[in-house]
Design an enzyme around this catalytic site. Sequence first.
Site, mmCIF file in Angstrom:
data_model
loop_
_atom_site.group_PDB
_atom_site.id
_atom_site.type_symbol
_atom_site.label_atom_id
_atom_site.label_comp_id
_atom_site.label_asym_id
_atom_site.label_seq_id
_atom_site.Cartn_x
_atom_site.Cartn_y
_atom_site.Cartn_z
ATOM 1 N N THR A 1 35.112 90.652 -78.273
ATOM 2 C CA THR A 1 34.489 91.643 -77.420
ATOM 3 C C THR A 1 35.257 92.925 -77.225
ATOM 4 O O THR A 1 36.470 92.897 -77.056
ATOM 5 C CB THR A 1 34.337 90.984 -76.037
ATOM 6 O OG1 THR A 1 33.679 89.760 -76.222
ATOM 7 C CG2 THR A 1 33.606 91.860 -75.078
ATOM 8 N N ARG B 1 23.577 80.274 -78.225
ATOM 9 C CA ARG B 1 24.732 80.315 -77.308
ATOM 10 C C ARG B 1 24.958 81.765 -76.822
ATOM 11 O O ARG B 1 24.952 82.706 -77.587
ATOM 12 C CB ARG B 1 25.980 79.802 -78.024
ATOM 13 C CG ARG B 1 27.243 79.789 -77.172
ATOM 14 C CD ARG B 1 28.061 81.059 -77.302
ATOM 15 N NE ARG B 1 29.320 80.994 -76.571
ATOM 16 C CZ ARG B 1 30.122 82.049 -76.418
ATOM 17 N NH1 ARG B 1 29.805 83.212 -76.904
ATOM 18 N NH2 ARG B 1 31.241 81.928 -75.733
ATOM 19 N N VAL B 2 25.155 81.891 -75.521
ATOM 20 C CA VAL B 2 25.450 83.192 -74.924
ATOM 21 C C VAL B 2 26.748 83.047 -74.133
ATOM 22 O O VAL B 2 26.927 82.068 -73.403
ATOM 23 C CB VAL B 2 24.295 83.646 -73.999
ATOM 24 C CG1 VAL B 2 24.678 84.885 -73.207
ATOM 25 C CG2 VAL B 2 23.027 83.912 -74.813
ATOM 26 N N GLY B 3 27.641 83.996 -74.272
ATOM 27 C CA GLY B 3 28.920 83.941 -73.568
ATOM 28 C C GLY B 3 28.899 84.720 -72.271
ATOM 29 O O GLY B 3 27.848 84.945 -71.655
ATOM 30 N N ASP B 4 30.071 85.141 -71.850
ATOM 31 C CA ASP B 4 30.218 85.838 -70.574
ATOM 32 C C ASP B 4 29.811 87.308 -70.628
ATOM 33 O O ASP B 4 29.434 87.896 -69.602
ATOM 34 C CB ASP B 4 31.687 85.771 -70.125
ATOM 35 C CG ASP B 4 32.597 86.429 -71.156
ATOM 36 O OD1 ASP B 4 32.567 86.000 -72.333
ATOM 37 O OD2 ASP B 4 33.318 87.378 -70.809
ATOM 38 N N THR C 1 37.537 89.228 -71.787
ATOM 39 C CA THR C 1 37.377 88.838 -73.177
ATOM 40 C C THR C 1 37.946 87.432 -73.348
ATOM 41 O O THR C 1 38.732 86.987 -72.522
ATOM 42 C CB THR C 1 38.069 89.836 -74.122
ATOM 43 O OG1 THR C 1 37.857 89.434 -75.479
ATOM 44 C CG2 THR C 1 39.560 89.922 -73.867
ATOM 45 N N GLY C 2 37.536 86.773 -74.406
ATOM 46 C CA GLY C 2 38.023 85.418 -74.623
ATOM 47 C C GLY C 2 36.892 84.414 -74.567
ATOM 48 O O GLY C 2 35.710 84.793 -74.623
HETATM 49 N N1 ASP Z 1 33.827 86.639 -74.499
HETATM 50 C C1 ASP Z 1 33.118 86.602 -75.754
HETATM 51 C C2 ASP Z 1 32.199 85.419 -75.775
HETATM 52 O O1 ASP Z 1 32.562 84.359 -75.284
HETATM 53 C C3 ASP Z 1 33.984 86.580 -76.942
HETATM 54 C C4 ASP Z 1 35.330 87.282 -76.866
HETATM 55 O O2 ASP Z 1 35.619 88.044 -75.987
HETATM 56 O O3 ASP Z 1 36.169 87.072 -77.740
HETATM 57 O O4 ASP Z 1 31.157 85.535 -76.353
#
Ligand code: ASP
Length: 329
Positions: A189, A217-220, A240-241
């Site tokens: 991200t 799938r959806v993240g944060d 991020t993460g």
């Molecule tokens: N936070 C993002 C997600 O989980 C990915 C990332 O930041 O690396 O989709």
Amino acid sequence: MSSRRKFLKQSLLSTTIFLPEGIKKSTELFQDRNVKNARKPRIISTWNHGLAANEKAWSVLRQTGSILNAVEEGVKVTEADPASRTVGIYGFPDREGIVTLDASIMKGNGECGSVCFVRQVKHRITLARKVMEETPHVMLAGEGARQFAISQGMQLEEEVLHPESEEAYLEWLKEKEYRPIINIENHDTIGMIGVDADGNLAGSCTTSGLAFKMHGRVGDSPIIGAGLYVDNEVGAATATGLGETIIKVCGSFLVVELMRQGRSPQEACEEVVGRLIEKNKDGIEDMQAGFIAVNKDGEYGGYAVHPGFNYAVQGESGNTLEDARSRFS
Ligand code: ASP
């Protein structure tokens, strides 16, 4: 009891929230504190792709005076970068071979918009802004978001994998090992937060999410309060993460709320990483998550679970990449 449930129980017992006795206005708290790196305006964004994004955002802020325009145009640089395997339409696909994209945008007055699980839209951040400005809603998903993009005159991109993404996907298909991991080699991200000279804040966050994730799938990143939160009274934060870990603690909202209670941006990021570790003990050694934050005065901070997270900081004196400190070494 499963170890996951046991950890959860332990962390609930050990996590106590201390509320301040008297609630002061956040601006009074900032005045009380020795604010060491405060100097607005300021734009901060995640990872080293943030350098180019900041540069664009800074010039847009100069030209238009709008911190919202700045955070939109800034992350568009990364969304359009054919070399990025982790943010835009040229990124790694999900495990069905389809690139699906998430984004959110927020203003300091609470207005916000987001899109998730959307295909073929190069600039999802612009689509998220259109959700905020052109609809009575906050979030549009999937095919509905794509139809909305068409209705707004946005052009759809051809759905073809970038050759490097295709190669990586074909390689992944050999084993098809489903390990939703985000660490230093595999990060996505771009989250950008900024404050203008008058203390107005805005933020943006855009991603192609986890490589080879489950379809749907959806993240944060598109979830207001998880991947991004902005409040003109206090400040802004983005994450991020591994999104699942960030969603579980309402990470960005919590960073902003801790700043409201008087923490510096650095202290708030550190406390939320601590909470995230408490709530995600299983597998913590294999994942990465990090936060950046800025307050109304331009004071900023960043912190991560593991080493390797960096962020780009743009201010009057230039645009530099800073290594975040982390809980583990
Ligand atoms: N936070 C993002 C997600 O989980 C990915 C990332 O930041 O690396 O989709």
